[in-house]
Design a protein around this motif. Structure first.
Motif, PDB file in Angstrom:
ATOM      1  N   ASP A 128      36.529  -6.579   5.596  1.00 32.30           N
ATOM      2  CA  ASP A 128      36.925  -6.821   6.980  1.00 32.30           C
ATOM      3  C   ASP A 128      38.277  -7.540   6.903  1.00 32.30           C
ATOM      4  OD1 ASP A 128      37.325  -7.942   9.428  1.00 32.30           O
ATOM      5  OD2 ASP A 128      35.333  -8.860   9.587  1.00 32.30           O
ATOM      6  N   ILE A 129      39.319  -6.747   6.879  1.00 29.22           N
ATOM      7  CA  ILE A 129      40.646  -7.286   6.551  1.00 29.22           C
ATOM      8  C   ILE A 129      41.120  -8.298   7.596  1.00 29.22           C
ATOM      9  CG2 ILE A 129      42.141  -5.573   7.686  1.00 29.22           C
ATOM     10  CD1 ILE A 129      42.534  -6.733   4.034  1.00 29.22           C
ATOM     11  N   ASP A 130      40.660  -8.170   8.829  1.00 28.36           N
ATOM     12  CA  ASP A 130      41.084  -9.101   9.881  1.00 28.36           C
ATOM     13  C   ASP A 130      40.570 -10.515   9.637  1.00 28.36           C
ATOM     14  OD1 ASP A 130      42.455  -7.145  11.235  1.00 28.36           O
ATOM     15  OD2 ASP A 130      40.692  -6.541  12.394  1.00 28.36           O
ATOM     16  N   HIS A 131      39.479 -10.635   8.864  1.00 25.24           N
ATOM     17  CA  HIS A 131      38.932 -11.964   8.579  1.00 25.24           C
ATOM     18  C   HIS A 131      39.100 -12.373   7.118  1.00 25.24           C
ATOM     19  CE1 HIS A 131      36.809 -11.008  12.380  1.00 25.24           C
ATOM     20  NE2 HIS A 131      37.153 -12.237  12.622  1.00 25.24           N
ATOM     21  N   CYS A 132      39.817 -11.555   6.358  1.00 26.51           N
ATOM     22  CA  CYS A 132      39.998 -11.812   4.927  1.00 26.51           C
ATOM     23  C   CYS A 132      41.083 -12.857   4.718  1.00 26.51           C
ATOM     24  CB  CYS A 132      40.371 -10.492   4.250  1.00 26.51           C
ATOM     25  SG  CYS A 132      40.751 -10.643   2.510  1.00 26.51           S
ATOM     26  N   LYS A 160      49.315  -8.988  -0.180  1.00 25.24           N
ATOM     27  CA  LYS A 160      49.819 -10.319   0.182  1.00 25.24           C
ATOM     28  C   LYS A 160      51.274 -10.265   0.639  1.00 25.24           C
ATOM     29  CE  LYS A 160      47.151 -13.844  -2.221  1.00 25.24           C
ATOM     30  NZ  LYS A 160      47.080 -14.615  -3.457  1.00 25.24           N
ATOM     31  N   LYS A 161      52.000  -9.287   0.115  1.00 24.60           N
ATOM     32  CA  LYS A 161      53.413  -9.144   0.514  1.00 24.60           C
ATOM     33  C   LYS A 161      53.522  -8.529   1.905  1.00 24.60           C
ATOM     34  CE  LYS A 161      54.824  -8.501  -4.237  1.00 24.60           C
ATOM     35  NZ  LYS A 161      54.736  -7.418  -5.198  1.00 24.60           N
ATOM     36  N   GLU A 162      52.462  -7.786   2.315  1.00 23.37           N
ATOM     37  CA  GLU A 162      52.534  -7.064   3.585  1.00 23.37           C
ATOM     38  C   GLU A 162      51.854  -7.793   4.731  1.00 23.37           C
ATOM     39  OE1 GLU A 162      50.486  -3.449   2.768  1.00 23.37           O
ATOM     40  OE2 GLU A 162      51.870  -2.850   1.179  1.00 23.37           O
ATOM     41  N   ARG A 163      50.901  -8.628   4.418  1.00 24.37           N
ATOM     42  CA  ARG A 163      50.024  -9.205   5.450  1.00 24.37           C
ATOM     43  C   ARG A 163      50.043 -10.713   5.406  1.00 24.37           C
ATOM     44  NH1 ARG A 163      45.889  -6.579   8.294  1.00 24.37           N
ATOM     45  NH2 ARG A 163      44.803  -8.466   8.907  1.00 24.37           N
ATOM     46  N   LYS A 164      49.945 -11.310   6.565  1.00 25.01           N
ATOM     47  CA  LYS A 164      49.836 -12.765   6.634  1.00 25.01           C
ATOM     48  C   LYS A 164      48.436 -13.095   7.130  1.00 25.01           C
ATOM     49  CE  LYS A 164      52.763 -16.518   8.068  1.00 25.01           C
ATOM     50  NZ  LYS A 164      52.329 -17.176   9.256  1.00 25.01           N
ATOM     51  N   VAL A 165      47.842 -14.105   6.546  1.00 23.49           N
ATOM     52  CA  VAL A 165      46.493 -14.488   6.997  1.00 23.49           C
ATOM     53  C   VAL A 165      46.638 -15.305   8.287  1.00 23.49           C
ATOM     54  CG1 VAL A 165      44.404 -15.758   6.411  1.00 23.49           C
ATOM     55  CG2 VAL A 165      45.653 -14.510   4.637  1.00 23.49           C
ATOM     56  N   PRO A 166      45.988 -14.866   9.372  1.00 22.85           N
ATOM     57  CA  PRO A 166      46.109 -15.611  10.626  1.00 22.85           C
ATOM     58  C   PRO A 166      45.567 -17.033  10.496  1.00 22.85           C
ATOM     59  CG  PRO A 166      45.050 -13.464  10.970  1.00 22.85           C
ATOM     60  CD  PRO A 166      45.139 -13.683   9.500  1.00 22.85           C
ATOM     61  N   GLU A 167      46.167 -17.936  11.246  1.00 27.18           N
ATOM     62  CA  GLU A 167      45.796 -19.351  11.197  1.00 27.18           C
ATOM     63  C   GLU A 167      44.305 -19.548  11.486  1.00 27.18           C
ATOM     64  OE1 GLU A 167      46.317 -22.955  10.049  1.00 27.18           O
ATOM     65  OE2 GLU A 167      47.869 -21.419   9.846  1.00 27.18           O
ATOM     66  N   GLU A 168      43.777 -18.813  12.480  1.00 28.99           N
ATOM     67  CA  GLU A 168      42.359 -19.037  12.846  1.00 28.99           C
ATOM     68  C   GLU A 168      41.416 -18.588  11.731  1.00 28.99           C
ATOM     69  OE1 GLU A 168      44.045 -16.639  15.190  1.00 28.99           O
ATOM     70  OE2 GLU A 168      42.449 -15.234  15.777  1.00 28.99           O
ATOM     71  N   VAL A 169      41.850 -17.637  10.927  1.00 30.09           N
ATOM     72  CA  VAL A 169      41.019 -17.205   9.792  1.00 30.09           C
ATOM     73  C   VAL A 169      40.977 -18.315   8.729  1.00 30.09           C
ATOM     74  CG1 VAL A 169      40.841 -15.510   7.920  1.00 30.09           C
ATOM     75  CG2 VAL A 169      41.407 -14.750  10.239  1.00 30.09           C
ATOM     76  N   ARG A 170      42.108 -18.945   8.511  1.00 26.87           N
ATOM     77  CA  ARG A 170      42.142 -20.088   7.570  1.00 26.87           C
ATOM     78  C   ARG A 170      41.293 -21.243   8.093  1.00 26.87           C
ATOM     79  NH1 ARG A 170      46.092 -19.343   3.840  1.00 26.87           N
ATOM     80  NH2 ARG A 170      47.850 -18.035   4.455  1.00 26.87           N
TER      81      ARG A 170
END
Lengths: 433, 92
Positions: free
Chosen positions: A155-159, B11-21
């Protein structure tokens, strides 16, 4: 997005629930080559998540998984899960051009063994949609234990992109470089088996769903009664108490003009009666009250099943629930019109189950180009000849199977799929006008 | 077979959203507190909730998630047989 030409099939079956599976198997057993496209990670539809079926109380998974496995292994069936049909265009009789998008699950299906090593190390938890949010799941997860294919997905949106799953996967199956791929295909006939949606009780705020944790949906109770249940027993989600006085509110979001759904779900009476019997088995001390408008026990063995529930001590109250309020201890007060006496009454329960209705799932109509796949006044797929040939749609060569054409129970969905596959086979041979 | 780690590519293409962290931090925090609360012995959901300072519905959700992933196991019911108790699955 990359586009690939992936050849041709005799039939495209859209939807991998019980109706789609039955239709695909019938056609495949006749020798036709079938492509099944399912938008979810696994086939099995809603049925695979049920505890038991009415009125026989047979195990739902035990009935559906042999069909699920047969679909997955059939030499004449190609199965695309986590994929969506984006376009269907009829260019002539027995000639449809189709576009399908295969979304990335970031796991190489052929390599994954379903060992769950990734799931164990994944640090993230989010709501488990296959347990209707009663419990959490990881960001990399096997959708559910009897999923088919039994393959992990990310689930890439929560990864959090920690990479632990890739590090531990013994099969080297994790692949974060996967991208969505569009495939173009030609097929000779199409079966629409896209099923239905359940009514969202947030739309009736006076019932308190979403505000009062001990007001749950019938699907959440279904999960609590299934062998792969989230709590290992029946508990109320508000505080983990074992409930002993449970209420069902029938017709939640069905037969109700105020929410725009005046039709009967065909199933909420019987599945509630089924659940009531299962609860009495699981919690022998519990009282179960079913608040109903009418009990519609019309099918084979249904009335006997209803009488059986009464005999077991399930209480039936003919009453329309006006509103539900919550007490400090999490119990719920149901204010209702007692139709037999004509009086307004109140009753206290410690867990309330909303028996939600069935709504159309009409998104698929938007993918048809040129010809329109028409819907009826409730947005179910319109049956062109509802009485004489119920599988025919507004497009010749496109057939409808199961609850995509209207609410129906499991045996009726299977029969409907039988009709759709017969019609499709006749169309493929060119005999049908 | 792939050779390099594909996580480095995404990791180069995507940023982890703050709420996920934030969600991850919150889970780790709550998990630690629940497991600490259970070190003293088997407890019910309301007992764990008051020890952890979390609402009972949230406590149940996290507790059941920990149960699913083998950190916690179900114990005996309480005296009134209203609530089950839960305990650590692994001995320290």
């Amino acid at each position: 997005m990359n586009t690939m030409n992936k050849g041709s099939y005799d039939a495209l079956v859209i939807g991998g629930g019980i109706a789609g599976e039955e239709a695909a198997l019938n056609l495949a057993n006749m020798g036709y080559r079938v492509l099944m496209v399912e938008k979810d990670y696994s086939i099995g539809g809603k049925m695979i998540h049920l505890s038991k079926v009415f009125p026989t109380l047979d195990c739902a998974a035990c009935i559906t998984t042999p069909k699920v496995s047969e679909v997955a292994r059939h030499p004449n069936i190609s199965l695309y899960t986590y994929s969506e049909v984006k376009e269907v265009k009829k260019t002539g009789e027995r000639d449809f051009h189709v576009k399908v998008v295969r979304k990335p699950r970031y796991v190489i299906e052929e390599l994954c063994t379903g060992c769950e090593e990734c799931e164990r190390v994944c640090p993230v938890v989010v709501n488990d949609q296959y347990q209707w949010d009663l419990v959490g799941r990881k960001a990399v997860f096997i959708p559910f234990s009897i999923a088919n294919p039994r393959v992990a997905a990310i689930d890439i949106d929560h990864c959090v992109l920690c990479g632990l799953c890739e590090k531990v996967c013994p099969a080297g199956a994790i692949d974060f470089t996967q991208k969505a791929v569009e495939e173009t295909l030609t097929v000779r006939t199409v079966i629409v088996a896209t099923g239905y949606r359940l009514f969202d009780p947030l739309r009736i705020p006076r019932y308190g769903f979403g505000r009062f944790p001990n007001v749950i949906t019938s699907m959440q109770m279904e999960r609590q009664l299934a062998p792969t249940r989230p709590y290992n027993t029946v508990l109320r989600p508000g505080d983990g108490k074992v409930p002993d006085n449970i209420a069902y509110v029938l017709c939640t979001g069905s037969r109700d003009h105020t929410v725009g759904n005046p039709i009967c779900s065909q199933v909420c009476c019987m599945y509630s009666i089924k659940q009531a019997q299962l609860i009495m088995g699981a919690l022998p001390m519990a009282d179960v009250t079913i608040y109903y408008l009418h009990i519609r026990a019309f099918g084979k063995g249904f009335c006997e099943f209803y009488q059986q529930a009464k005999g077991m001590g399930v209480e039936f109250v003919k009453g329309k629930i006006a509103r539900i309020t919550e007490k400090e201890n999490g119990n719920l007060i149901l204010r209702y019109e007692d139709i037999e006496s004509g009086k307004v009454r109140e009753a206290e329960h410690d867990l309330v189950i909303l028996s939600v209705g069935v709504l159309s799932n009409d998104e698929i109509t938007s993918v048809f180009r040129g010809d329109t796949l028409e819907t009826d006044e409730y947005r179910f797929i319109r049956q062109k000849e509802e009485l004489s040939s119920p599988a025919l749609t507004s497009i010749r060569g496109v057939f409808v199977a199961g609850a995509a054409s209207g609410p129906m129970d499991i045996p009726d969905s299977i029969m409907s799929a039988g009709a759709a596959s017969s019609e499709a086979a006749a169309y493929l041979t060119g005999d049908r006008k | 077979m792939k050779k390099e780690r594909t996580i480095d590519v995404i990791k180069k293409e995507r940023k982890v959203p703050e709420e996920v962290r934030e969600n991850l931090k919150k889970f780790n925090r709550i998990k630690k507190k629940i497991l600490e609360a259970l070190q003293e012995g088997p407890r019910t959901v309301p007992e764990i909730a008051s020890a952890v300072g979390l609402s009972t519905p949230d406590t149940l959700w996290y507790l059941m998630t920990l149960l699913k992933y083998g950190e916690v196991k179900t114990g005996e019911p309480d005296e009134m047989e209203e609530y089950f108790t839960y305990q650590l699955a692994k001995k320290k």
